[in-house]
Motif scaffolding. Sequence first.
Motif, PDB file in Angstrom:
ATOM      1  N   LYS A 156       0.850  -1.190   0.000  1.00  0.00           N
ATOM      2  CA  LYS A 156       0.000   0.000   0.000  1.00  0.00           C
ATOM      3  C   LYS A 156       0.881   1.234   0.000  1.00  0.00           C
ATOM      4  O   LYS A 156       1.920   1.261   0.656  1.00  0.00           O
ATOM      5  N   THR A 157       0.450   2.245  -0.742  1.00  0.00           N
ATOM      6  CA  THR A 157       1.175   3.521  -0.774  1.00  0.00           C
ATOM      7  C   THR A 157       0.405   4.546   0.053  1.00  0.00           C
ATOM      8  O   THR A 157      -0.801   4.726  -0.143  1.00  0.00           O
ATOM      9  N   VAL A 158       1.107   5.187   0.990  1.00  0.00           N
ATOM     10  CA  VAL A 158       0.486   6.220   1.838  1.00  0.00           C
ATOM     11  C   VAL A 158       1.370   7.468   1.805  1.00  0.00           C
ATOM     12  O   VAL A 158       2.510   7.422   1.350  1.00  0.00           O
ATOM     13  N   LYS A 159       0.834   8.569   2.299  1.00  0.00           N
ATOM     14  CA  LYS A 159       1.613   9.807   2.397  1.00  0.00           C
ATOM     15  C   LYS A 159       2.769   9.606   3.376  1.00  0.00           C
ATOM     16  O   LYS A 159       2.617   8.919   4.387  1.00  0.00           O
ATOM     17  N   SER A 160       3.890  10.238   3.104  1.00  0.00           N
ATOM     18  CA  SER A 160       5.069  10.055   3.966  1.00  0.00           C
ATOM     19  C   SER A 160       4.938  10.751   5.316  1.00  0.00           C
ATOM     20  O   SER A 160       5.713  10.462   6.227  1.00  0.00           O
ATOM     21  N   ASN A 161       3.975  11.679   5.444  1.00  0.00           N
ATOM     22  CA  ASN A 161       3.846  12.373   6.724  1.00  0.00           C
ATOM     23  C   ASN A 161       2.813  11.729   7.654  1.00  0.00           C
ATOM     24  O   ASN A 161       2.481  12.302   8.690  1.00  0.00           O
ATOM     25  N   VAL A 162       2.290  10.534   7.292  1.00  0.00           N
ATOM     26  CA  VAL A 162       1.417   9.828   8.242  1.00  0.00           C
ATOM     27  C   VAL A 162       2.281   9.220   9.339  1.00  0.00           C
ATOM     28  O   VAL A 162       3.449   8.908   9.135  1.00  0.00           O
ATOM     29  N   ARG A 163       1.685   9.053  10.523  1.00  0.00           N
ATOM     30  CA  ARG A 163       2.448   8.572  11.671  1.00  0.00           C
ATOM     31  C   ARG A 163       2.299   7.062  11.851  1.00  0.00           C
ATOM     32  O   ARG A 163       1.335   6.450  11.382  1.00  0.00           O
ATOM     33  N   ALA A 164       3.247   6.476  12.561  1.00  0.00           N
ATOM     34  CA  ALA A 164       3.201   5.047  12.882  1.00  0.00           C
ATOM     35  C   ALA A 164       3.974   4.808  14.167  1.00  0.00           C
ATOM     36  O   ALA A 164       4.876   5.579  14.517  1.00  0.00           O
ATOM     37  N   GLN A 165       3.609   3.740  14.882  1.00  0.00           N
ATOM     38  CA  GLN A 165       4.393   3.313  16.036  1.00  0.00           C
ATOM     39  C   GLN A 165       5.496   2.383  15.557  1.00  0.00           C
ATOM     40  O   GLN A 165       5.310   1.633  14.605  1.00  0.00           O
ATOM     41  N   ILE A 166       6.622   2.430  16.233  1.00  0.00           N
ATOM     42  CA  ILE A 166       7.752   1.576  15.873  1.00  0.00           C
ATOM     43  C   ILE A 166       7.623   0.251  16.624  1.00  0.00           C
ATOM     44  O   ILE A 166       7.363   0.229  17.830  1.00  0.00           O
ATOM     45  N   GLY A 167       7.801  -0.859  15.897  1.00  0.00           N
ATOM     46  CA  GLY A 167       7.813  -2.168  16.536  1.00  0.00           C
ATOM     47  C   GLY A 167       6.642  -3.044  16.120  1.00  0.00           C
ATOM     48  O   GLY A 167       5.861  -2.702  15.228  1.00  0.00           O
ATOM     49  N   VAL A 168       6.529  -4.185  16.792  1.00  0.00           N
ATOM     50  CA  VAL A 168       5.501  -5.198  16.518  1.00  0.00           C
ATOM     51  C   VAL A 168       4.443  -5.109  17.609  1.00  0.00           C
ATOM     52  O   VAL A 168       4.772  -4.935  18.792  1.00  0.00           O
ATOM     53  N   VAL A 169       3.172  -5.233  17.241  1.00  0.00           N
ATOM     54  CA  VAL A 169       2.098  -5.226  18.240  1.00  0.00           C
ATOM     55  C   VAL A 169       2.283  -6.412  19.182  1.00  0.00           C
ATOM     56  O   VAL A 169       2.586  -7.528  18.750  1.00  0.00           O
ATOM     57  N   ALA A 170       2.133  -6.166  20.479  1.00  0.00           N
ATOM     58  CA  ALA A 170       2.301  -7.229  21.479  1.00  0.00           C
ATOM     59  C   ALA A 170       1.156  -8.243  21.383  1.00  0.00           C
ATOM     60  O   ALA A 170       0.148  -8.004  20.717  1.00  0.00           O
ATOM     61  N   GLY A 171       1.315  -9.364  22.050  1.00  0.00           N
ATOM     62  CA  GLY A 171       0.267 -10.398  22.062  1.00  0.00           C
ATOM     63  C   GLY A 171       0.341 -11.326  20.877  1.00  0.00           C
ATOM     64  O   GLY A 171      -0.640 -11.999  20.561  1.00  0.00           O
ATOM     65  N   GLY A 172       1.494 -11.397  20.192  1.00  0.00           N
ATOM     66  CA  GLY A 172       1.635 -12.274  19.029  1.00  0.00           C
ATOM     67  C   GLY A 172       1.627 -13.740  19.447  1.00  0.00           C
ATOM     68  O   GLY A 172       1.925 -14.085  20.594  1.00  0.00           O
ATOM     69  N   GLY A 173       1.279 -14.614  18.491  1.00  0.00           N
ATOM     70  CA  GLY A 173       1.224 -16.048  18.780  1.00  0.00           C
ATOM     71  C   GLY A 173      -0.036 -16.471  19.508  1.00  0.00           C
ATOM     72  O   GLY A 173      -0.152 -17.605  19.972  1.00  0.00           O
ATOM     73  N   ARG A 174      -0.987 -15.563  19.619  1.00  0.00           N
ATOM     74  CA  ARG A 174      -2.220 -15.854  20.363  1.00  0.00           C
ATOM     75  C   ARG A 174      -3.005 -17.011  19.746  1.00  0.00           C
ATOM     76  O   ARG A 174      -3.608 -17.825  20.450  1.00  0.00           O
ATOM     77  N   THR A 175      -2.971 -17.103  18.418  1.00  0.00           N
ATOM     78  CA  THR A 175      -3.770 -18.136  17.743  1.00  0.00           C
ATOM     79  C   THR A 175      -3.029 -19.472  17.624  1.00  0.00           C
ATOM     80  O   THR A 175      -3.585 -20.423  17.095  1.00  0.00           O
ATOM     81  N   ASP A 176      -1.770 -19.530  18.104  1.00  0.00           N
ATOM     82  CA  ASP A 176      -1.019 -20.787  18.002  1.00  0.00           C
ATOM     83  C   ASP A 176      -1.611 -21.863  18.899  1.00  0.00           C
ATOM     84  O   ASP A 176      -1.581 -23.048  18.572  1.00  0.00           O
TER      85      ASP A 176
END
Length: 257
Positions: A156-176
Amino acid sequence: MGKYVQTQRKGKSPVFKAHTRTRKGAVKLRPIDYAEKQGYIRGVIKDIIHDPGRGAPVAKVQFLNAYRYKRDTELLIATEGMYTGQFIYCGKKASLECGNVLPLSSVPEGTIVCNVESYVGDRGSFARGSGCFAVVVSHDDDKGTTRLRLPSGGKKTVKSNVRAQIGVVAGGGRTDKPLLKAGRAYHKYAVKRNCWPKIRGVAKNPVEHPHGGGNHQHIGMPSTVAKDRPSGRKVGLIGARRTGRLRGVKKTAQDKD
């Protein structure tokens, strides 16, 4: 004349509304302001809490209000590595560390980000589920856009001035871990909305579903249906371009370009 099929009732009936009584609040980035556009603002993580109906934990972050003598509490999605008492920084000049919020223009290519805005100031749209992340693929400085690879594999292409958090969302592997029993599935969905258990159309009566009835459980008509059919008939594979198993080499969305 049969009944309305269940998908039609979901649009209107209060029976299928989301169960929001115990939820902690809207989980969003800070409203964008002068401090974030020009420099940075510091917040402290007061608590990491569970939000019912959400797989990812939520961080309660406190900021000093820039205009009045008070503190503002925001709910942000917790990223892996966050802890209570940690300082996080939001803004153009914030450092590239897990949990910080930066515009994509300040983020180098190959960085893993989450809770990315779709438009400037919408406070977070993409990669918000537990264990999800997006990857910054490339920057186009002439157009002022950034190319992202989303958790689905699509780009996906977005504007370069949109914000984002750095890193991976916690709680991964929940569906394992498998749910194993119906009771756990019941409680999982009871806190979200009335969407479980799902009854197959062929298991219903003819009044309740176009695929219902018959001496054996069979559809008895093509499973595909056109996009412009009336609501009560739009069941099965709606507007399908193709059906059946995927044979041969699997092409994912990220291979196409």
